[in-house]
Design an enzyme around this catalytic site. Sequence first.
Site, PDB file in Angstrom:
ATOM      1  N   GLU A 280      63.066  27.145  -2.941  1.00 31.47           N
ATOM      2  CA  GLU A 280      62.206  28.243  -2.488  1.00 31.47           C
ATOM      3  C   GLU A 280      60.877  27.716  -1.942  1.00 31.47           C
ATOM      4  O   GLU A 280      60.364  28.219  -0.946  1.00 31.47           O
ATOM      5  CB  GLU A 280      61.984  29.238  -3.633  1.00 31.47           C
ATOM      6  CG  GLU A 280      61.466  30.577  -3.149  1.00 31.47           C
ATOM      7  CD  GLU A 280      61.738  31.700  -4.146  1.00 31.47           C
ATOM      8  OE1 GLU A 280      62.884  31.815  -4.629  1.00 31.47           O
ATOM      9  OE2 GLU A 280      60.802  32.439  -4.454  1.00 31.47           O
ATOM     10  N   GLU A 283      61.616  26.318   1.369  1.00 30.92           N
ATOM     11  CA  GLU A 283      61.837  27.407   2.329  1.00 30.92           C
ATOM     12  C   GLU A 283      60.503  27.975   2.802  1.00 30.92           C
ATOM     13  O   GLU A 283      60.291  28.198   3.998  1.00 30.92           O
ATOM     14  CB  GLU A 283      62.677  28.516   1.679  1.00 30.92           C
ATOM     15  CG  GLU A 283      62.864  29.715   2.601  1.00 30.92           C
ATOM     16  CD  GLU A 283      63.511  30.919   1.917  1.00 30.92           C
ATOM     17  OE1 GLU A 283      63.960  30.789   0.750  1.00 30.92           O
ATOM     18  OE2 GLU A 283      63.551  31.980   2.546  1.00 30.92           O
ATOM     19  N   CYS A 300      64.879  36.404  -6.914  1.00 37.09           N
ATOM     20  CA  CYS A 300      65.700  36.135  -8.113  1.00 37.09           C
ATOM     21  C   CYS A 300      66.073  37.392  -8.856  1.00 37.09           C
ATOM     22  O   CYS A 300      66.947  37.361  -9.705  1.00 37.09           O
ATOM     23  CB  CYS A 300      65.047  35.161  -9.083  1.00 37.09           C
ATOM     24  SG  CYS A 300      63.461  34.613  -8.643  1.00 37.09           S
ATOM     25  N   SER A 320      63.153  35.743   0.281  1.00 36.29           N
ATOM     26  CA  SER A 320      63.606  34.364   0.231  1.00 36.29           C
ATOM     27  C   SER A 320      65.127  34.364   0.289  1.00 36.29           C
ATOM     28  O   SER A 320      65.780  35.200  -0.337  1.00 36.29           O
ATOM     29  CB  SER A 320      63.139  33.714  -1.069  1.00 36.29           C
ATOM     30  OG  SER A 320      63.934  32.573  -1.329  1.00 36.29           O
ATOM     31  N   LYS A 359      72.292  42.087 -12.899  1.00 37.59           N
ATOM     32  CA  LYS A 359      73.071  40.879 -12.591  1.00 37.59           C
ATOM     33  C   LYS A 359      74.557  41.205 -12.543  1.00 37.59           C
ATOM     34  O   LYS A 359      75.336  40.498 -11.915  1.00 37.59           O
ATOM     35  CB  LYS A 359      72.829  39.790 -13.637  1.00 37.59           C
ATOM     36  CG  LYS A 359      71.407  39.291 -13.682  1.00 37.59           C
ATOM     37  CD  LYS A 359      71.125  38.193 -12.678  1.00 37.59           C
ATOM     38  CE  LYS A 359      69.671  37.769 -12.768  1.00 37.59           C
ATOM     39  NZ  LYS A 359      69.168  37.086 -11.604  1.00 37.59           N
ATOM     40  N   GLU A 362      74.934  42.236  -9.147  1.00 44.63           N
ATOM     41  CA  GLU A 362      74.755  41.102  -8.238  1.00 44.63           C
ATOM     42  C   GLU A 362      76.024  40.261  -8.118  1.00 44.63           C
ATOM     43  O   GLU A 362      76.393  39.815  -7.036  1.00 44.63           O
ATOM     44  CB  GLU A 362      73.595  40.205  -8.716  1.00 44.63           C
ATOM     45  CG  GLU A 362      73.304  39.057  -7.757  1.00 44.63           C
ATOM     46  CD  GLU A 362      72.268  38.071  -8.286  1.00 44.63           C
ATOM     47  OE1 GLU A 362      72.312  37.737  -9.484  1.00 44.63           O
ATOM     48  OE2 GLU A 362      71.409  37.640  -7.496  1.00 44.63           O
ATOM     49  N   GLU A 367      78.284  38.452  -0.836  1.00 45.61           N
ATOM     50  CA  GLU A 367      77.543  37.247  -0.438  1.00 45.61           C
ATOM     51  C   GLU A 367      77.641  36.171  -1.518  1.00 45.61           C
ATOM     52  O   GLU A 367      77.452  34.992  -1.236  1.00 45.61           O
ATOM     53  CB  GLU A 367      76.057  37.556  -0.219  1.00 45.61           C
ATOM     54  CG  GLU A 367      75.765  38.544   0.913  1.00 45.61           C
ATOM     55  CD  GLU A 367      75.749  39.987   0.451  1.00 45.61           C
ATOM     56  OE1 GLU A 367      76.238  40.260  -0.682  1.00 45.61           O
ATOM     57  OE2 GLU A 367      75.269  40.845   1.199  1.00 45.61           O
ATOM     58  N   CYS A 504      62.216  39.463 -16.945  1.00 42.10           N
ATOM     59  CA  CYS A 504      63.563  39.452 -17.527  1.00 42.10           C
ATOM     60  C   CYS A 504      63.582  39.648 -19.039  1.00 42.10           C
ATOM     61  O   CYS A 504      64.539  40.199 -19.582  1.00 42.10           O
ATOM     62  CB  CYS A 504      64.262  38.155 -17.185  1.00 42.10           C
ATOM     63  SG  CYS A 504      64.230  37.801 -15.432  1.00 42.10           S
TER      64      CYS A 504
END
Lengths: 675, 166
Positions: A280, A283, A300, A320, A359, A362, A367, A504
């Site tokens: 990251e 990037e 994230c 990102s 999650k 996710e 992807e 989290c």
Amino acid sequence: MSQKGIISVNGTKVPLDGEKNLLQVVRKAGIQMPTFCYHSELSVYGACRLCIVDIEGKGIDTSCSTPPRDGMVIKTHTPKLRKMRKTLIELLLANHDNSCTTCDKSSACKLKDLASDLGVTNIPFKKTRESRKPDILSPSLVRYPDKCVLCGDCVRYCHEIQGVGAIDFAYRGEDVVVTPAFNKSLAHVDCINCGQCAAVCPTGAIIPRSEVARVWEALGDESKTVVAQIAPAVRSSIGEMFGIPESSVTVGKIMNALKVIGFKEVYDTSFGADMTVLEETNEFLQRRKRGDERTMFTSCCPGWVKYAEQFHPELNDQLSTCMSPQGMVGSLGKKLISQTEGKLEKDVIMVSIMPCTAKKFEKERPELSHDGTPIVDFVLTTQELGKMIKEAGVVFEEISPASADLPFGLYSTAGLGFGATQGVAEAVARYAARTMNGKELSDFEPVEVENNPQWKEVIINEGALDLKMAVVAGTKNAETLIGKIQSGEVSYDIVEVMACPGGCIAGGGQPVSYDSAIIEKRKAALKNAGKINPIHAPEENPYVQKIIEKMLGGKVGGHEAHDLLHTTYQSRKRIDFDSMSLADAGREAPVEVNVCVGTSCFLRGSQEILASMGDKIEQEHWSGRINLKATFCSESCSHGPTVTVGDRKMFKADMGMVVEEVEKQLGSIPAGAEK
Amino acid sequence: MVTPVVNAEKLNNFSKVCEILERFDRQPSKIIPILQAVQEEYRYLPEEIMTFVATSLGISPARVFGVATFYSHFSLEPKGKNIIKVCDGTACHVKGSSGLIDVIRRELKLTEKEPTTEDLLFTLETVSCLGACGLAPAVVINEKVFGQVSKKQMKDLIDEYRTKED
Ligand code: SF4
Ligand code: SF4
Ligand code: FES
Ligand code: FES
């Protein structure tokens, strides 16, 4: 505004010190007061009426919605109040789906506890409400409307803290129900899967969707190699389910328990966090090098990512491209293990243990797959892990620690920090400082921004590093920040967003807790776990370096990293609908014309195209040959108006373009032809 | 099947929704009058339109759904072009309104659960008082009041409105 004075609670004098309501005063006096609908961070709703008190000279009223005044004399547990509370619970139980023995919330259900505390031994009332079906389609959550006590906590949380409003009250009287729009499933509306509704629900009406049974099944399948990764925040809270003091370091116990349960290898998602820091930061620097001066948002948190995709598709290329740490460990892990074991990736089962319900969503993103094989197969929440440990007969309190497996079991304290807000931003800033200045950052302390309590900021000006960062949690706060960035009022280089306030550690999959200090305790536990870790910086993690050598072509940000560790985003509709047919031919017409009338296309004039198209169809006698439809989002909001003719998608469309394309496509189909 | 006339109407309705939103200045607080105006256009509140209205006003679709289901005068099911209201209040009931309801249900193949004909020509609503007790049994079709309606007259009225459409 803070009230001073003294209030008499059950005969004891209690001094006032800025309490906003009588309930706070009562609790300060050390008296247990049951509540369903009171949460200090949410607006006062006053619906459950459990918090009733008898106020001298005023009668019975709800304490949560009564401001304290000097000299008040109140009683909290008179026989009449006790009777009233008991009746309230009995009435709720009359319509409740009383399947406690099989309910996932059984061990933390306020309704069940209250029924027992208030001495309810039978239910004298008859059921008056019709049963409603559970909503089982969301990958993250299950809703059981028949277990709902209509306290509205979830509704207010989703609206007031997340700014989503995916669920609300509908209908009236006996029929009132908490539901997504149009009685759809949570899976088909704008829910971002944060699970905070489940965390505040006092009953089992909204709970994380359990994948425990499927994981047991995979563990029993000899043809599969089943491995696990655990997220930083899980170790901060699992002890709560076993009465282990918050400060204890439980990660070793978790690893050992997972081995006993039958996982072949156990990894740490913090390794993925280390990789994220490197990728990251790189990037970000690349973006600047390319001359892209726009804010980069972290990626994230899958709750935030879905939020952005739905409400701010224009930001998709400012997110990102790094996968979340769970994605990184999944991607690298599946590839490496399948190679070393000589197996197909589909026969390596990656189970993530996460504090998070989003999650679960996710892992289903297309992807996050390698040629159609998911890189994470199952996601268990901390709650589910606790249950599996119990099911396996492991005495968690006593089990000895074991270490995680290599290479994905080693991690830095910085990676571990991803478990709480500010962790990602701090790790990136520190790493950037080390690479650019060759020395540690002197300080990283996010501070409140004047007039903008929604987020905190850090301004770094050291050596070659010039960095303005913001840290925000809760998507409503993020919304405010985005608004101000877009209006130019504030500007940041990097914004860290977490959907759950606290990050989290406060995720929707954490053990249910009604302790208001729990977030602080988990934060401390996470810090503790970091203290004993010998590696401080992600780049010092020898296994990160080994993986870069072995799997990523020897460098950060290269081709291999791009393939394995980066992802893409999609614009999403808020609500799943088929398009609204405006001029269909009554059957499959040869050419379909879809005009997007979603908000952003609409503002760019799609409605005019739609209207002129309607006229045109009449003028040209095209009816029967053209299927004219209005869709609510073609998911290309930044290039609107979007119009699709046949399978050709046109951006920044105008009437001329559309007609030309229609004529071209009609020309290739002889009149009267049907599919 | 769907005719071009209906298509033009649908398009027209959609432009009207935009006009309605403009008329109320896209004020979230005006959600109730906005939904009322939308319902006048469509004779009910289609889900897609509610979502469109919600997004345009910056409120959540779930909240708009909540408002629409809270007030009984909002309809979430499509309604027919002709709304037949039969009064089943005390006075009308005594004078035989339930017989009229039976006739209508039989003629139009309707049930209590499905009060709208498949071709969307008729919707039957029973109301508890039309405020026309002197005319019992009273029937209102669209805005027109018919008093002391017999079963035979009821049948004729249905035929009349049915052919009006063709
Ligand atoms: S998971 Fe989050 S976004 Fe979805 S309904 Fe619950 S609180 Fe709202
Ligand atoms: S689902 Fe839970 S939190 Fe929401 S209103 Fe019902 S009982 Fe309260
Ligand atoms: S807590 Fe006061 S009414 Fe629910
Ligand atoms: S009872 Fe029929 S109009 Fe009043």
